[in-house]
Design a protein around this motif. Structure first.
Motif, short mmCIF file in Angstrom:
data_model
loop_
_atom_site.label_atom_id
_atom_site.label_comp_id
_atom_site.label_asym_id
_atom_site.label_seq_id
_atom_site.Cartn_x
_atom_site.Cartn_y
_atom_site.Cartn_z
N LYS A 1 0.84 -1.19 0.00
CA LYS A 1 0.00 0.00 0.00
C LYS A 1 0.88 1.24 0.00
O LYS A 1 1.93 1.27 0.62
CB LYS A 1 -0.91 0.03 1.23
N ALA A 2 0.43 2.26 -0.69
CA ALA A 2 1.18 3.51 -0.72
C ALA A 2 1.22 4.09 0.69
O ALA A 2 1.72 3.48 1.59
CB ALA A 2 0.55 4.47 -1.71
N HIS A 3 0.67 5.22 0.88
CA HIS A 3 0.67 5.85 2.19
C HIS A 3 -0.76 5.97 2.68
O HIS A 3 -1.66 6.32 1.94
CB HIS A 3 1.33 7.23 2.13
N THR A 4 -0.93 5.71 3.95
CA THR A 4 -2.25 5.84 4.54
C THR A 4 -2.45 7.27 5.03
O THR A 4 -1.51 8.06 5.09
CB THR A 4 -2.41 4.88 5.73
N ALA A 5 -3.67 7.58 5.40
CA ALA A 5 -3.97 8.91 5.94
C ALA A 5 -3.15 9.16 7.20
O ALA A 5 -2.71 10.29 7.45
CB ALA A 5 -5.46 9.04 6.23
N VAL A 6 -2.92 8.12 7.98
CA VAL A 6 -2.12 8.27 9.21
C VAL A 6 -0.69 8.65 8.86
O VAL A 6 -0.10 9.52 9.49
CB VAL A 6 -2.16 6.97 10.04
N ASP A 7 -0.13 8.00 7.82
CA ASP A 7 1.23 8.33 7.37
C ASP A 7 1.32 9.78 6.92
O ASP A 7 2.26 10.48 7.23
CB ASP A 7 1.67 7.42 6.22
#
Length: 80
Positions: free
Chosen positions: A43-49
């Motif tokens: 997965k790319a980046h999550t909202a948390v990242d």
């Protein structure tokens, strides 16, 4: 890691994709020789990242001066 012959992989593709979606890696073989690997995409980046990156940028900008002026003042000066 599961090893599946190419012909069987073709017949069971939907099942194999479901297993890959759950995180498993599957090696596709032809005549008992590995030819490909089915693996989940990281997965790319999550909202948390993203939120953590924004917070780090804000922390870096603390103490940086604009010569005593506010950003809004600089923007307004540019519009004149």
């Amino acid at each position: 890691m599961l090893h599946v012959d190419a012909d069987k992989a073709k017949a069971r593709f939907a099942e194999l994709l479901a297993r890959v979606e759950s995180g498993e890696e599957i090696t596709i073989t032809r005549h008992d020789m590995p030819v490909a690997i089915l693996a989940p995409i990281k997965k790319a980046h999550t909202a948390v990242d993203r939120r953590a990156a924004i917070e780090r940028m804000k922390a870096l900008s603390k103490g940086v001066s604009l010569g005593g002026r506010k950003i809004r003042d600089l923007i307004n000066d540019g519009r004149r």
